[in-house]
Design a protein around this motif. Structure first.
Motif, PDB file in Angstrom:
ATOM      1  N   GLU A 299       0.825  -1.211   0.000  1.00 39.68           N
ATOM      2  CA  GLU A 299       0.000   0.000   0.000  1.00 39.68           C
ATOM      3  C   GLU A 299       0.856   1.257   0.000  1.00 39.68           C
ATOM      4  OE1 GLU A 299      -3.191   2.287   2.935  1.00 39.68           O
ATOM      5  OE2 GLU A 299      -2.730   0.166   3.250  1.00 39.68           O
ATOM      6  N   ALA A 300       1.951   1.255   0.774  1.00 43.29           N
ATOM      7  CA  ALA A 300       2.798   2.439   0.876  1.00 43.29           C
ATOM      8  C   ALA A 300       4.216   2.021   1.215  1.00 43.29           C
ATOM      9  CB  ALA A 300       2.265   3.394   1.945  1.00 43.29           C
ATOM     10  N   LEU A 301       5.190   2.745   0.638  1.00 42.16           N
ATOM     11  CA  LEU A 301       6.608   2.551   0.921  1.00 42.16           C
ATOM     12  C   LEU A 301       7.175   3.855   1.476  1.00 42.16           C
ATOM     13  CD1 LEU A 301       7.837   0.618  -2.246  1.00 42.16           C
ATOM     14  CD2 LEU A 301       8.199  -0.137   0.111  1.00 42.16           C
ATOM     15  N   TYR A 302       7.924   3.749   2.564  1.00 45.18           N
ATOM     16  CA  TYR A 302       8.555   4.923   3.162  1.00 45.18           C
ATOM     17  C   TYR A 302      10.054   4.656   3.259  1.00 45.18           C
ATOM     18  CZ  TYR A 302       3.713   5.533   4.686  1.00 45.18           C
ATOM     19  OH  TYR A 302       2.352   5.640   4.724  1.00 45.18           O
ATOM     20  N   VAL A 303      10.847   5.707   3.085  1.00 41.46           N
ATOM     21  CA  VAL A 303      12.301   5.584   3.192  1.00 41.46           C
ATOM     22  C   VAL A 303      12.796   6.592   4.218  1.00 41.46           C
ATOM     23  CG1 VAL A 303      14.516   5.739   2.008  1.00 41.46           C
ATOM     24  CG2 VAL A 303      12.514   4.847   0.788  1.00 41.46           C
ATOM     25  N   ALA A 304      13.551   6.113   5.205  1.00 39.46           N
ATOM     26  CA  ALA A 304      14.166   6.978   6.212  1.00 39.46           C
ATOM     27  C   ALA A 304      15.677   6.772   6.157  1.00 39.46           C
ATOM     28  CB  ALA A 304      13.639   6.643   7.610  1.00 39.46           C
ATOM     29  N   HIS A 305      16.433   7.820   6.533  1.00 34.11           N
ATOM     30  CA  HIS A 305      17.887   7.766   6.417  1.00 34.11           C
ATOM     31  C   HIS A 305      18.591   7.632   7.753  1.00 34.11           C
ATOM     32  CE1 HIS A 305      16.571   9.947   2.662  1.00 34.11           C
ATOM     33  NE2 HIS A 305      17.141   8.839   2.218  1.00 34.11           N
ATOM     34  N   ASN A 306      17.825   7.576   8.838  1.00 35.81           N
ATOM     35  CA  ASN A 306      18.411   7.319  10.155  1.00 35.81           C
ATOM     36  C   ASN A 306      17.292   6.852  11.091  1.00 35.81           C
ATOM     37  OD1 ASN A 306      17.242   9.756  11.580  1.00 35.81           O
ATOM     38  ND2 ASN A 306      18.475  10.788  10.010  1.00 35.81           N
ATOM     39  N   GLY A 307      17.695   6.420  12.285  1.00 35.13           N
ATOM     40  CA  GLY A 307      16.726   5.866  13.217  1.00 35.13           C
ATOM     41  C   GLY A 307      15.698   6.862  13.696  1.00 35.13           C
ATOM     42  N   TYR A 308      16.098   8.128  13.866  1.00 41.25           N
ATOM     43  CA  TYR A 308      15.158   9.141  14.353  1.00 41.25           C
ATOM     44  C   TYR A 308      14.041   9.378  13.342  1.00 41.25           C
ATOM     45  CZ  TYR A 308      18.824  10.129  17.765  1.00 41.25           C
ATOM     46  OH  TYR A 308      19.756  10.015  18.761  1.00 41.25           O
ATOM     47  N   GLU A 309      14.413   9.477  12.069  1.00 40.57           N
ATOM     48  CA  GLU A 309      13.394   9.630  11.027  1.00 40.57           C
ATOM     49  C   GLU A 309      12.475   8.408  11.014  1.00 40.57           C
ATOM     50  OE1 GLU A 309      14.787  10.478   7.116  1.00 40.57           O
ATOM     51  OE2 GLU A 309      16.213  12.008   7.769  1.00 40.57           O
ATOM     52  N   ALA A 310      13.075   7.239  11.126  1.00 46.96           N
ATOM     53  CA  ALA A 310      12.291   6.006  11.086  1.00 46.96           C
ATOM     54  C   ALA A 310      11.262   5.973  12.213  1.00 46.96           C
ATOM     55  CB  ALA A 310      13.218   4.799  11.192  1.00 46.96           C
ATOM     56  N   LEU A 311      11.654   6.407  13.410  1.00 44.84           N
ATOM     57  CA  LEU A 311      10.714   6.398  14.537  1.00 44.84           C
ATOM     58  C   LEU A 311       9.534   7.327  14.290  1.00 44.84           C
ATOM     59  CD1 LEU A 311      13.003   6.191  17.691  1.00 44.84           C
ATOM     60  CD2 LEU A 311      11.352   4.500  16.892  1.00 44.84           C
ATOM     61  N   ASP A 312       9.776   8.451  13.631  1.00 36.93           N
ATOM     62  CA  ASP A 312       8.654   9.337  13.299  1.00 36.93           C
ATOM     63  C   ASP A 312       7.656   8.633  12.382  1.00 36.93           C
ATOM     64  OD1 ASP A 312       9.150  11.591  14.799  1.00 36.93           O
ATOM     65  OD2 ASP A 312      10.380  12.553  13.277  1.00 36.93           O
ATOM     66  N   TYR A 313       8.155   7.929  11.385  1.00 39.55           N
ATOM     67  CA  TYR A 313       7.248   7.185  10.496  1.00 39.55           C
ATOM     68  C   TYR A 313       6.491   6.112  11.282  1.00 39.55           C
ATOM     69  CZ  TYR A 313       9.144   9.201   6.171  1.00 39.55           C
ATOM     70  OH  TYR A 313       9.496  10.056   5.155  1.00 39.55           O
ATOM     71  N   ILE A 314       7.185   5.410  12.166  1.00 40.16           N
ATOM     72  CA  ILE A 314       6.560   4.332  12.934  1.00 40.16           C
ATOM     73  C   ILE A 314       5.490   4.887  13.862  1.00 40.16           C
ATOM     74  CG2 ILE A 314       7.017   2.610  14.748  1.00 40.16           C
ATOM     75  CD1 ILE A 314       9.780   2.210  13.290  1.00 40.16           C
ATOM     76  N   ARG A 315       5.714   6.091  14.410  1.00 38.75           N
ATOM     77  CA  ARG A 315       4.720   6.711  15.287  1.00 38.75           C
ATOM     78  C   ARG A 315       3.499   7.196  14.504  1.00 38.75           C
ATOM     79  NH1 ARG A 315       9.809   9.626  17.543  1.00 38.75           N
ATOM     80  NH2 ARG A 315      10.267   8.454  19.434  1.00 38.75           N
ATOM     81  N   MET A 316       3.714   7.640  13.275  1.00 39.85           N
ATOM     82  CA  MET A 316       2.635   8.283  12.518  1.00 39.85           C
ATOM     83  C   MET A 316       1.891   7.338  11.580  1.00 39.85           C
ATOM     84  SD  MET A 316       4.245  12.011  11.503  1.00 39.85           S
ATOM     85  CE  MET A 316       5.536  11.295  10.497  1.00 39.85           C
ATOM     86  N   GLU A 317       2.548   6.289  11.116  1.00 35.19           N
ATOM     87  CA  GLU A 317       1.956   5.414  10.108  1.00 35.19           C
ATOM     88  C   GLU A 317       1.810   3.986  10.655  1.00 35.19           C
ATOM     89  OE1 GLU A 317       0.992   6.900   7.504  1.00 35.19           O
ATOM     90  OE2 GLU A 317       2.236   8.688   7.402  1.00 35.19           O
ATOM     91  N   GLU A 318       0.876   3.242  10.115  1.00 35.87           N
ATOM     92  CA  GLU A 318       0.666   1.846  10.515  1.00 35.87           C
ATOM     93  C   GLU A 318       1.642   0.953   9.747  1.00 35.87           C
ATOM     94  OE1 GLU A 318      -1.245   0.378  12.748  1.00 35.87           O
ATOM     95  OE2 GLU A 318      -2.196   2.206  13.496  1.00 35.87           O
ATOM     96  N   ILE A 319       2.902   0.982  10.160  1.00 38.20           N
ATOM     97  CA  ILE A 319       3.932   0.206   9.469  1.00 38.20           C
ATOM     98  C   ILE A 319       3.798  -1.272   9.823  1.00 38.20           C
ATOM     99  CG2 ILE A 319       6.422  -0.107   9.159  1.00 38.20           C
ATOM    100  CD1 ILE A 319       5.414   2.559   8.078  1.00 38.20           C
ATOM    101  N   ASP A 320       3.777  -2.125   8.785  1.00 39.21           N
ATOM    102  CA  ASP A 320       3.720  -3.570   9.002  1.00 39.21           C
ATOM    103  C   ASP A 320       5.110  -4.193   9.038  1.00 39.21           C
ATOM    104  OD1 ASP A 320       0.788  -3.946   8.864  1.00 39.21           O
ATOM    105  OD2 ASP A 320       1.046  -3.261   6.803  1.00 39.21           O
ATOM    106  N   LEU A 321       6.005  -3.696   8.176  1.00 40.03           N
ATOM    107  CA  LEU A 321       7.324  -4.307   8.032  1.00 40.03           C
ATOM    108  C   LEU A 321       8.405  -3.242   8.024  1.00 40.03           C
ATOM    109  CD1 LEU A 321       9.238  -6.682   7.421  1.00 40.03           C
ATOM    110  CD2 LEU A 321       8.648  -6.429   4.990  1.00 40.03           C
ATOM    111  N   LEU A 322       9.405  -3.431   8.870  1.00 40.64           N
ATOM    112  CA  LEU A 322      10.573  -2.554   8.954  1.00 40.64           C
ATOM    113  C   LEU A 322      11.763  -3.289   8.350  1.00 40.64           C
ATOM    114  CD1 LEU A 322      12.220  -0.128  10.174  1.00 40.64           C
ATOM    115  CD2 LEU A 322      12.365  -1.480  12.286  1.00 40.64           C
ATOM    116  N   ILE A 323      12.405  -2.673   7.362  1.00 44.59           N
ATOM    117  CA  ILE A 323      13.640  -3.213   6.774  1.00 44.59           C
ATOM    118  C   ILE A 323      14.748  -2.238   7.137  1.00 44.59           C
ATOM    119  CG2 ILE A 323      14.819  -3.903   4.665  1.00 44.59           C
ATOM    120  CD1 ILE A 323      12.076  -4.340   3.372  1.00 44.59           C
ATOM    121  N   THR A 324      15.663  -2.653   7.995  1.00 41.06           N
ATOM    122  CA  THR A 324      16.642  -1.695   8.519  1.00 41.06           C
ATOM    123  C   THR A 324      18.072  -2.194   8.428  1.00 41.06           C
ATOM    124  OG1 THR A 324      17.266  -0.367  10.460  1.00 41.06           O
ATOM    125  CG2 THR A 324      16.361  -2.552  10.902  1.00 41.06           C
ATOM    126  N   ASP A 325      18.965  -1.240   8.156  1.00 41.34           N
ATOM    127  CA  ASP A 325      20.397  -1.486   8.239  1.00 41.34           C
ATOM    128  C   ASP A 325      20.782  -1.575   9.716  1.00 41.34           C
ATOM    129  OD1 ASP A 325      23.023  -1.809   7.547  1.00 41.34           O
ATOM    130  OD2 ASP A 325      23.361   0.275   6.982  1.00 41.34           O
TER     131      ASP A 325
END
Length: 443
Positions: free
Chosen positions: A29-55
Motif C-alpha cells: 500500500e505504501a513505501l517509506y524511506v528513512a535515512h536514520n533511526g530518528y526519522e524512522a521512529l517518526d514514520y513508525i509513530r505516525m503510520e501503521e507500518i507492518d514491516l521494517l527493513i533496517t540497516d
C-alpha cells in the motif's frame, strides 16, 4: 495491502530498495524511506507500518536500538535486518528482538523479495483465520493442546503454597515442563467470548480459546521456557521465566518490564486482529523464586480487575497501580482521578521542557514518571486529549512555524532547533502537518 519502511543511511541504497519493492508486484500500500533511526521512529509513530527493513550500523542510532524503540511503539511490527557485517553478535541480537531475517550486503534482490514475501504471507494467513471463520482454526494453528494433567498441575502451582510448589514442579518436570527460573512473571489473558451481537456456541468458544493459546505460543517463540496454558473457560495464564544470565545481561532498552508490556500489547492486538475477540491482559511484577508464583498470579488477577475502573483500557500492569497511594487500600474515584492528573501533568511539563531533544521517546517520559509506557500513553490521551507523540509534534511544529515567521534562521537551523535530524525530514513533517512546505510558508 501492507506498509513497509526502509531505513538505511546510504540514500542510494534506500531508494534502490524502494524501487525494487515498488516494481515487485507484491501487495504494498505504501513505501517509506528513512535515512536514520530518528526519522524512522517518526514514520513508525505516525503510520501503521507492518514491516521494517533496517540497516544495522547507522550513525547516532543503530538498527538494533531502532528495533528496540520500534517494538516499544508497535510491538507487533515485523523486521528484516540488512547488514554489511556477517557478525554473529549482531545476528543474535537481531533474532532475539524478533527479526524475521538477517541479510548480508551486497543484497541479492531476489533473496530480499523472497524474504519480504514470506513475512507478508504469514501476516495474511493469520488474517484469513478471522475472515474464514471457526472451521479454519485447527488448520491455521497446529500446536497440540496441553494435556489436562499438565494444565491441572500448572494451575495448582499458581494457587498453592510454598510447601507444595517443589512437589508440583517435580511432577511437571517429568512431563517435560521445566520451571528453573529463578525469575518469574505471570500474565493473564481474559477473552470476551460472548457478546449480545455475537452469540457463540460452546464448540466455537473452545476453538477460539484454542486459537488464542496458539497465538500466545507463537508470540513466545523467542522466549524460551515460557509456558502458556488454560486457566478457565475464557482465560489463559502465561508463566514467563528467565535465568540469571538472561535477566542480568539484558540491554537497558530491553528491560524485562518493557518485554512484558510489549508482549501484553501484542497479545491483545493479535487476539483482536486474528480472532475478532475483545480481551484484557493482566501483568504481574517480576519476582525471584518459584514459591512466589501464587503471589504473581494474584497480582495478574488484580491487574485484570482494574478493567472495571478503566473499561476503555485493555492491558494492565500491576505495578502501575500500586505506588504509595495503593498500598493501604483501594483509592476512591477522586483519588484515582487526582493521581491520573498528576502523572499526565508531570509528563506534559517534562515534554514542554524537552520536546526539542533529539531522540525523545515515550519510554524516557514514562521512566521519569515511574509508570509503564503503555499506561502513560493511556493516561496522557485520556487527560490531555491527544496522544503523547501528537503533543510532541504539536510543540515542534508550532515552534518551527514561529521561527520561520519571526526569525531569519535557515531551514537546517530550525530543524536542528526543534529536534529533527535532517532538514529534509523536517520539511516532510512540516508539510504533512500544515499542508504547506516551510519555504511556502516563509513566502
Amino acid at each position: 495491502m501492507h506498509r513497509i519502511l526502509i531505513v538505511d543511511d546510504e540514500p542510494l541504497i534506500g531508494q534502490g530498495l524502494s524501487s525494487l519493492l515498488a516494481s515487485s508486484g507484491i501487495g504494498i500500500e505504501a513505501l517509506y524511506v528513512a535515512h536514520n533511526g530518528y526519522e524512522a521512529l517518526d514514520y513508525i509513530r505516525m503510520e501503521e507500518i507492518d514491516l521494517l527493513i533496517t540497516d544495522i550500523q547507522m550513525g547516532a542510532m543503530s538498527g538494533i536500538e531502532l528495533m528496540h524503540q520500534a517494538k516499544l511503539v508497535r510491538p507487533w511490527i515485523q523486521t528484516i535486518v540488512i547488514s554489511a557485517h556477517e557478525t554473529f553478535q549482531y545476528a543474535q541480537l537481531a533474532m532475539r528482538l524478533g527479526a524475521k531475517d538477517y541479510l548480508i550486503k551486497p543484497l541479492d534482490g531476489a533473496q530480499l523479495l523472497d524474504s519480504v514475501r514470506n513475512v507478508l504471507l504469514k501476516l495474511e494467513k493469520r488474517l484469513k483465520t478471522q475472515e474464514e471463520g471457526m472451521e479454519t482454526l485447527h488448520e491455521r494453528f497446529r500446536m497440540s493442546e496441553p494435556s489436562d494433567h499438565g494444565t491441572e498441575l500448572l494451575n495448582r502451582l499458581l494457587a498453592e503454597s510454598y510447601d507444595a510448589s517443589a512437589g508440583v514442579a517435580a511432577q511437571l518436570d517429568k512431563l517435560g515442563v521445566q520451571l528453573a527460573g529463578p525469575y518469574f512473571a505471570v500474565l493473564k489473558l481474559r477473552l470476551q467470548l460472548q457478546s449480545p451481537d455475537r452469540p457463540i456456541t460452546d464448540r466455537d468458544s473452545r476453538l477460539l480459546r484454542y486459537g488464542a493459546l496458539n497465538i500466545a505460543a507463537e508470540l513466545l517463540e523467542s522466549d524460551q521456557g515460557s509456558i502458556v496454558f488454560y486457566s478457565g473457560d475464557a482465560e489463559l495464564s502465561i508463566i514467563m521465566q528467565w535465568d540469571e544470565e538472561a535477566y542480568e545481561n539484558a540491554p537497558a532498552a530491553e528491560s524485562k518490564l518493557n518485554r512484558l508490556d510489549m508482549f501484553g500489547r501484542s497479545l491483545h492486538r493479535s487476539v483482536k486482529r486474528y480472532l475478532g475477540l475483545a480481551s484484557i491482559v493482566g501483568i504481574s511484577q517480576i519476582v525471584q523464586g518459584l514459591e512466589q508464583l501464587p503471589l504473581l498470579n494474584g497480582q495478574a488477577v488484580q491487574a485484570l480487575r482494574w478493567s472495571e475502573r478503566h473499561p476503555d483500557h485493555d492491558v494492565f500492569y500491576y505495578g502501575d497501580f500500586h505506588e504509595d497511594l495503593y498500598t493501604k487500600e483501594e483509592p476512591s474515584e477522586d483519588e484515582l482521578r487526582a493521581q491520573h492528573n498528576r502523572i499526565a501533568e508531570r509528563s506534559k511539563a517534562y515534554i514542554d521542557e524537552h520536546f526539542a531533544q533529539k531522540g525523545l521517546t515515550l519510554h524516557e517520559v514514562a521512566q521519569h514518571n515511574h509508570v509503564s509506557p503503555n499506561y502513560l500513553s493511556y493516561l496522557f490521551k485520556k487527560t490531555i486529549g491527544m496522544n503523547l507523540w501528537e503533543y510532541v509534534m504539536k510543540l515542534r511544529m508550532e515552534e518551527s512555524r514561529r521561527l520561520l515567521l519571526e526569525t531569519d534562521m535557515r531551514r537546517y537551523e530550525i530543524a536542528e532547533r526543534v529536534g529533527y535530524e535532517s532538514p529534509e525530514h523536517f520539511s516532510k513533517i512540516f508539510k504533512k502537518y500544515y499542508g504547506v512546505s516551510p519555504s511556502e510558508l516563509k513566502k
